[in-house]
Design a protein around this motif. Structure first.
Motif, PDB file in Angstrom:
ATOM      1  N   LYS A   1       6.066 -15.770  10.551  1.00  0.00           N
ATOM      2  CA  LYS A   1       6.301 -16.954   9.695  1.00  0.00           C
ATOM      3  C   LYS A   1       6.549 -16.576   8.240  1.00  0.00           C
ATOM      4  N   ASP A   2       6.190 -15.332   7.866  1.00  0.00           N
ATOM      5  CA  ASP A   2       6.418 -14.884   6.490  1.00  0.00           C
ATOM      6  C   ASP A   2       7.886 -14.617   6.210  1.00  0.00           C
ATOM      7  N   GLY A   3       8.646 -14.364   7.289  1.00  0.00           N
ATOM      8  CA  GLY A   3      10.063 -14.034   7.122  1.00  0.00           C
ATOM      9  C   GLY A   3      10.225 -12.610   6.613  1.00  0.00           C
ATOM     10  N   GLU A   4      11.394 -12.298   6.195  1.00  0.00           N
ATOM     11  CA  GLU A   4      11.710 -10.940   5.742  1.00  0.00           C
ATOM     12  C   GLU A   4      11.349 -10.753   4.272  1.00  0.00           C
TER      13      GLU A   4
ATOM     14  N   ILE B   1       0.852  -1.190   0.000  1.00  0.00           N
ATOM     15  CA  ILE B   1       0.000   0.000   0.000  1.00  0.00           C
ATOM     16  C   ILE B   1       0.888   1.240   0.000  1.00  0.00           C
ATOM     17  N   SER B   2       0.760   2.044  -1.019  1.00  0.00           N
ATOM     18  CA  SER B   2       1.598   3.241  -1.136  1.00  0.00           C
ATOM     19  C   SER B   2       1.146   4.323  -0.159  1.00  0.00           C
ATOM     20  N   LYS B   3       2.039   5.266   0.098  1.00  0.00           N
ATOM     21  CA  LYS B   3       1.685   6.405   0.953  1.00  0.00           C
ATOM     22  C   LYS B   3       0.558   7.226   0.334  1.00  0.00           C
ATOM     23  N   GLU B   4       0.553   7.303  -0.988  1.00  0.00           N
ATOM     24  CA  GLU B   4      -0.499   8.071  -1.672  1.00  0.00           C
ATOM     25  C   GLU B   4      -1.870   7.473  -1.419  1.00  0.00           C
ATOM     26  N   ILE B   5      -1.976   6.147  -1.496  1.00  0.00           N
ATOM     27  CA  ILE B   5      -3.258   5.478  -1.247  1.00  0.00           C
ATOM     28  C   ILE B   5      -3.674   5.669   0.212  1.00  0.00           C
ATOM     29  N   ILE B   6      -2.714   5.574   1.121  1.00  0.00           N
ATOM     30  CA  ILE B   6      -3.023   5.760   2.542  1.00  0.00           C
ATOM     31  C   ILE B   6      -3.548   7.168   2.797  1.00  0.00           C
ATOM     32  N   ILE B   7      -2.915   8.164   2.196  1.00  0.00           N
ATOM     33  CA  ILE B   7      -3.366   9.548   2.361  1.00  0.00           C
ATOM     34  C   ILE B   7      -4.778   9.713   1.809  1.00  0.00           C
ATOM     35  N   GLU B   8      -5.035   9.148   0.624  1.00  0.00           N
ATOM     36  CA  GLU B   8      -6.371   9.258   0.016  1.00  0.00           C
ATOM     37  C   GLU B   8      -7.426   8.610   0.902  1.00  0.00           C
ATOM     38  N   LYS B   9      -7.111   7.447   1.461  1.00  0.00           N
ATOM     39  CA  LYS B   9      -8.073   6.702   2.266  1.00  0.00           C
ATOM     40  C   LYS B   9      -8.321   7.365   3.612  1.00  0.00           C
TER      41      LYS B   9
ATOM     42  N   ASN C   1       4.030  -3.824  18.911  1.00  0.00           N
ATOM     43  CA  ASN C   1       5.129  -4.328  19.755  1.00  0.00           C
ATOM     44  C   ASN C   1       4.702  -4.469  21.206  1.00  0.00           C
ATOM     45  N   SER C   2       3.900  -3.515  21.671  1.00  0.00           N
ATOM     46  CA  SER C   2       3.460  -3.559  23.077  1.00  0.00           C
ATOM     47  C   SER C   2       2.552  -4.755  23.343  1.00  0.00           C
ATOM     48  N   LEU C   3       1.890  -5.247  22.286  1.00  0.00           N
ATOM     49  CA  LEU C   3       1.040  -6.428  22.427  1.00  0.00           C
ATOM     50  C   LEU C   3       1.828  -7.723  22.225  1.00  0.00           C
ATOM     51  N   ALA C   4       3.124  -7.589  21.910  1.00  0.00           N
ATOM     52  CA  ALA C   4       3.982  -8.740  21.611  1.00  0.00           C
ATOM     53  C   ALA C   4       3.416  -9.554  20.454  1.00  0.00           C
ATOM     54  N   SER C   5       2.857  -8.865  19.459  1.00  0.00           N
ATOM     55  CA  SER C   5       2.285  -9.525  18.292  1.00  0.00           C
ATOM     56  C   SER C   5       3.380  -9.959  17.329  1.00  0.00           C
ATOM     57  N   ASP C   6       3.087 -11.048  16.584  1.00  0.00           N
ATOM     58  CA  ASP C   6       4.053 -11.453  15.552  1.00  0.00           C
ATOM     59  C   ASP C   6       3.727 -10.799  14.211  1.00  0.00           C
ATOM     60  N   VAL C   7       2.768  -9.855  14.223  1.00  0.00           N
ATOM     61  CA  VAL C   7       2.426  -9.088  13.027  1.00  0.00           C
ATOM     62  C   VAL C   7       3.252  -7.809  13.005  1.00  0.00           C
ATOM     63  N   SER C   8       3.803  -7.474  11.867  1.00  0.00           N
ATOM     64  CA  SER C   8       4.597  -6.252  11.754  1.00  0.00           C
ATOM     65  C   SER C   8       4.302  -5.553  10.434  1.00  0.00           C
ATOM     66  N   ILE C   9       4.566  -4.252  10.413  1.00  0.00           N
ATOM     67  CA  ILE C   9       4.382  -3.449   9.208  1.00  0.00           C
ATOM     68  C   ILE C   9       5.748  -3.287   8.559  1.00  0.00           C
ATOM     69  N   HIS C  10       5.908  -3.826   7.368  1.00  0.00           N
ATOM     70  CA  HIS C  10       7.190  -3.750   6.674  1.00  0.00           C
ATOM     71  C   HIS C  10       7.173  -2.607   5.666  1.00  0.00           C
ATOM     72  N   THR C  11       8.290  -1.890   5.608  1.00  0.00           N
ATOM     73  CA  THR C  11       8.455  -0.824   4.623  1.00  0.00           C
ATOM     74  C   THR C  11       9.126  -1.386   3.376  1.00  0.00           C
ATOM     75  N   ILE C  12       8.500  -1.179   2.239  1.00  0.00           N
ATOM     76  CA  ILE C  12       9.097  -1.561   0.957  1.00  0.00           C
ATOM     77  C   ILE C  12       9.592  -0.269   0.318  1.00  0.00           C
TER      78      ILE C  12
ATOM     79  N   GLY D   1      10.479   2.854  -1.537  1.00  0.00           N
ATOM     80  CA  GLY D   1      10.011   3.424  -2.787  1.00  0.00           C
ATOM     81  C   GLY D   1       8.642   2.956  -3.221  1.00  0.00           C
ATOM     82  N   ALA D   2       8.013   2.043  -2.437  1.00  0.00           N
ATOM     83  CA  ALA D   2       6.721   1.484  -2.851  1.00  0.00           C
ATOM     84  C   ALA D   2       5.629   1.698  -1.811  1.00  0.00           C
ATOM     85  N   GLY D   3       5.930   1.408  -0.529  1.00  0.00           N
ATOM     86  CA  GLY D   3       4.905   1.588   0.488  1.00  0.00           C
ATOM     87  C   GLY D   3       5.062   0.616   1.635  1.00  0.00           C
ATOM     88  N   TYR D   4       3.920   0.101   2.135  1.00  0.00           N
ATOM     89  CA  TYR D   4       3.923  -0.747   3.324  1.00  0.00           C
ATOM     90  C   TYR D   4       3.111  -2.013   3.075  1.00  0.00           C
TER      91      TYR D   4
END
Length: 228
Positions: free
Chosen positions: A225-228, A170-178, A203-214, A216-219
Motif C-alpha cells: 500500500k506504500d507504493g514505490e 538504513i545504510s549498509k554501514e549501519i547494518i554492518i555495525e549492527k 516472497n516465498s511467504l507471499a508477503s506484501d512487505v518488501s525491502i526497497h533499495t534506495i 546510494g543511501a541504503g534500504y
C-alpha cells in the motif's frame, strides 16, 4: 544480543568480554568515555555496560548525554563497592541497573538476562510486527498469515533492524555495525547477500512487505500500500 562495554580496566574488561562471547553475546569494547558516548549514540546496541570512572568523560555524563539524545538502550552501571552516591546518581540519570565491583560474572550474566527479558516484554513478548508479517527474533521464525519460515540469525537481525527503524533508510554501514560490529571486516556485498536471501523468504511467504533499495543511501521496508 549486541552489547557495548565501556571500561578502562583492560584485563578485567577483556576477561568479561570473553565470558560474554562464550555466552553468545556480541560485544564491542571501548576504554574511554568519549568513544563510549560515540558508540552509544549509534543506537545499535541492545545493552550497554558502563563504568563510572573513565578517562576523558565519566559514566554519569555519558549516561545523561545518551538519555538527552533519546537513546533508551538499557544501561548497567559499574560502580565502586560501597559508593551509594554513585548508585543514586546513576539511577537518577537513567541507569537501569548497577553492579558494584568486583563482581562475579554469573551475576552480570543474570542482570543481562533480566534486562533482555524486560526489553522483550516491551516489544509484545518478543514478536515484532510490520505489515502482514510477524517476526519472532528469539525463535528465528517469520510468519505471514498461516505460513511460517525459519530465518538464519543474520537474516533475523537484519529484518529486526529494518522493522524497528521502518520509517528510516538504513545504510549498509549501519547494518554492518549492527550485525557484525565496528571492528568487522565485513564488506557491502555481505549485506547485499543477506538482503537478497531475506527478500526471497518474504516472497516465498507471499508477503506484501518488501525491502526497497534506495540508491546510494541504503534500504527501507515498504508494504504494497506504500507504493514505490
Amino acid at each position: 544480543m549486541r552489547v557495548l562495554m565501556v571500561e578502562d580496566e583492560k584485563y578485567m574488561a577483556e576477561a568479561i568480554v570473553q565470558v560474554l562471547k562464550k555466552n553468545n553475546y556480541s560485544v564491542d569494547l571501548v576504554d574511554n568515555g568519549e568513544e563510549g558516548l560515540d558508540f552509544g549514540l549509534s543506537g545499535i546496541y541492545d545493552i550497554i555496560i558502563l563504568d563510572i570512572m573513565l578517562p576523558k568523560m565519566n559514566g554519569i555524563d555519558i549516561l545523561r548525554e545518551l538519555r538527552r539524545n533519546g537513546i533508551e538502550t538499557p544501561v548497567i552501571l559499574l560502580t565502586a563497592r560501597g559508593e551509594t552516591e554513585d548508585k543514586v546518581r546513576g539511577l537518577d540519570s537513567g541507569a537501569d541497573d548497577y553492579l558494584a565491583k568486583p563482581f562475579h560474572t554469573d551475576e552480570l550474566l543474570a542482570r543481562l538476562r533480566a534486562l533482555g527479558r524486560r526489553k522483550t516484554e516491551l516489544i509484545n513478548d518478543g514478536i515484532l510486527k510490520y505489515g502482514d508479517i510477524a517476526l519472532n527474533p528469539l525463535a528465528l521464525m517469520l510468519r505471514c498469515g498461516n505460513k511460517e519460515i525459519k530465518l538464519t540469525l543474520k537474516e533475523s537481525q537484519l529484518l529486526e533492524l529494518l522493522i524497528k527503524r521502518n520509517s528510516m533508510i538504513i545504510s549498509k554501514e549501519i547494518i554492518i555495525e549492527k550485525l557484525w560490529g565496528y571492528d568487522s571486516d565485513a564488506e557491502d556485498n555481505r549485506v547485499e547477500i543477506h538482503v537478497s536471501l531475506l527478500r526471497k523468504k518474504l516472497n516465498s511467504l507471499a508477503s506484501d512487505v518488501s525491502i526497497h533499495t534506495i540508491r546510494g543511501a541504503g534500504y527501507i521496508l515498504k508494504t504494497a500500500k506504500d507504493g514505490e
